[in-house]
Design an enzyme around this catalytic site. Sequence first.
Site, PDB file in Angstrom:
ATOM      1  N   PHE A 152       0.811  -1.219   0.000  1.00  0.00           N
ATOM      2  CA  PHE A 152       0.000   0.000   0.000  1.00  0.00           C
ATOM      3  C   PHE A 152       0.843   1.267   0.000  1.00  0.00           C
ATOM      4  O   PHE A 152       0.370   2.332  -0.396  1.00  0.00           O
ATOM      5  CB  PHE A 152      -0.918   0.033   1.235  1.00  0.00           C
ATOM      6  CG  PHE A 152      -0.194   0.286   2.533  1.00  0.00           C
ATOM      7  CD1 PHE A 152       0.103   1.577   2.946  1.00  0.00           C
ATOM      8  CD2 PHE A 152       0.203  -0.766   3.348  1.00  0.00           C
ATOM      9  CE1 PHE A 152       0.786   1.813   4.132  1.00  0.00           C
ATOM     10  CE2 PHE A 152       0.882  -0.547   4.531  1.00  0.00           C
ATOM     11  CZ  PHE A 152       1.176   0.749   4.927  1.00  0.00           C
ATOM     12  N   LYS A 176      -1.452  -8.197  -8.237  1.00  0.00           N
ATOM     13  CA  LYS A 176      -2.356  -8.020  -7.104  1.00  0.00           C
ATOM     14  C   LYS A 176      -1.910  -6.773  -6.347  1.00  0.00           C
ATOM     15  O   LYS A 176      -0.968  -6.806  -5.567  1.00  0.00           O
ATOM     16  CB  LYS A 176      -2.340  -9.213  -6.155  1.00  0.00           C
ATOM     17  CG  LYS A 176      -3.478  -9.132  -5.103  1.00  0.00           C
ATOM     18  CD  LYS A 176      -3.200  -9.895  -3.841  1.00  0.00           C
ATOM     19  CE  LYS A 176      -2.452  -9.077  -2.831  1.00  0.00           C
ATOM     20  NZ  LYS A 176      -3.225  -7.927  -2.277  1.00  0.00           N
ATOM     21  N   THR A 251      11.392  -7.275   1.666  1.00  0.00           N
ATOM     22  CA  THR A 251      10.595  -7.334   2.890  1.00  0.00           C
ATOM     23  C   THR A 251      10.922  -6.179   3.842  1.00  0.00           C
ATOM     24  O   THR A 251      11.004  -5.042   3.432  1.00  0.00           O
ATOM     25  CB  THR A 251      10.771  -8.696   3.557  1.00  0.00           C
ATOM     26  OG1 THR A 251      12.143  -8.897   3.918  1.00  0.00           O
ATOM     27  CG2 THR A 251      10.374  -9.824   2.608  1.00  0.00           C
ATOM     28  N   CYS A 284      10.013   1.373   3.448  1.00  0.00           N
ATOM     29  CA  CYS A 284      11.094   0.463   3.848  1.00  0.00           C
ATOM     30  C   CYS A 284      12.454   1.132   3.817  1.00  0.00           C
ATOM     31  O   CYS A 284      13.448   0.514   4.201  1.00  0.00           O
ATOM     32  CB  CYS A 284      11.091  -0.789   2.980  1.00  0.00           C
ATOM     33  SG  CYS A 284      11.411  -0.463   1.239  1.00  0.00           S
ATOM     34  N   GLU A 382      10.228  -3.819  13.090  1.00  0.00           N
ATOM     35  CA  GLU A 382       9.878  -2.787  12.117  1.00  0.00           C
ATOM     36  C   GLU A 382       8.520  -2.218  12.518  1.00  0.00           C
ATOM     37  O   GLU A 382       7.501  -2.908  12.449  1.00  0.00           O
ATOM     38  CB  GLU A 382       9.808  -3.361  10.701  1.00  0.00           C
ATOM     39  CG  GLU A 382       9.483  -2.302   9.663  1.00  0.00           C
ATOM     40  CD  GLU A 382       9.367  -2.850   8.254  1.00  0.00           C
ATOM     41  OE1 GLU A 382       9.712  -2.119   7.310  1.00  0.00           O
ATOM     42  OE2 GLU A 382       8.923  -4.002   8.096  1.00  0.00           O
TER      43      GLU A 382
END
Length: 488
Positions: A152, A176, A251, A284, A382
């Site tokens: 998002f 997706k 990630t 990130c 995180e």
Amino acid sequence: MADVRKLKNYIDGEWVESKTDKYEDVINPATGEVLCQVPISTRAELDQAAVIAEQAFEKWSQVAVPRRARVLFSFQQLLIQHKEELARLITLENGKNLSEARGEVQRGIENVEFAAGAPTLMMGDSLASIATDVEAANYRYPVGVVGGIAPFNFPMMVPCWMFPMAIALGNSFILKPSERTPLLMEKLVELFSEAGLPKGVFNVVYGAHDVVNGILENEIIKAVSFVGSKPVGEYVYKTGSANLKRVQALTGAKNHTIVLNDADLEDTVTNVISAAFGSAGERCMACAVVTVEEDIADEFLEALRTAAKNVKIGNGLDDGVFLGPVIREENQKRTIAYIEKGVEEGAKLTVDGRETGLSEGHFVGPTILEDVTTDMTIWKDEIFAPVLSVIRVKNLQEAVRVANLSEFANGACIFTNNAKAIRYFREKIDAGMLGVNLGVPAPMAFFPFSGWKSSFYGTLHANGKDSVDFYTHKKVVTARYSLKGYEE
């Protein structure tokens, strides 16, 4: 809710109403307004898209590379024409301020520009003579149908890491997007179609677990690109790999910034504020931890606290707003729980963002926790919010040791004018993307987005030459052509 628009999937060049009976609200995080509803599509719909994409691949992969590149160039021009509309859509559904949204759109456009260089990027290599009358050549071919799972926080930039390059190289694609920020993708689909992309080459299926599992398990899909959290990324990598797919999973992160005694104080504070609290910390590459040398710590932290308290918080569409909302109420509550956990474990809360004074939306203000140690939850996890941890250190060596204790290794920054210190930092820090006297070291499209350790699962990173390798197979052809009969 009867008047709320329900989004459709995009399959075979058409907007198709989902067969699901499950829809989720898409919410403006600054106001709580329901913008639309997104389908939580079924596995069958993903499988249908895979069949269509496979059929489209057979034709698209045979289109001459320069012709494919021209479609990408047309797409890039349309994106430029619609920059402001795209930026406003990002702010509307994600919450980041308009300036940041415009920057994201520009980064997305740059990725499309890079992908438009496919004729050069697809080139192989050759050797005219590897033995008597024998030559060898290395050719690139697209891998087939590719699946992408996007987050998002960058609804344009991250998908544009994925599908433009994959498609330019001759693959077809199923994306997706995040169910939290689907509106931007509607507009991108419209513009890509207008640019001349054939039906079925690019497909969008909204959804959650069933769609993700479909991407990871469907045999038609040959490669998967993922950006998101560490737990989901681990699952994506393990599941996709077990099903013999190429997988790249970008990630989590816990990026450290090192401030040395000779740093330019004003410039460093400005950069740290932007890196820690920009995009509400939901990126990130955000600065999550500052390690500052003791001799400059008091002066630096006083300036940092003052700057943090002066940050303007509000709706990203409003003039002058720097810090918008976090994406959802549950993210807001989770962030507040982390702040309180930090205090409970002994950190000193010097800037408290739990109360912003705003009556609507999901806001967390700039938050600074000092006297943090490496055994605290707020240092380890995180948080993905505008929360900054501060650790005082004796020297650069200690700062590097602290950073290297983290399980994550996405990015790291240093503020100093000492060339020896910069070289030591470059050689000793465990991180894939480094910044010197800047706060967010996100590379341009032609360099890889190269996290290490638990920040990345896979072999080939997103962007740069890595992405070309990820989306293509190689064939090495060795051939003998005797020159018998042509002797002089």
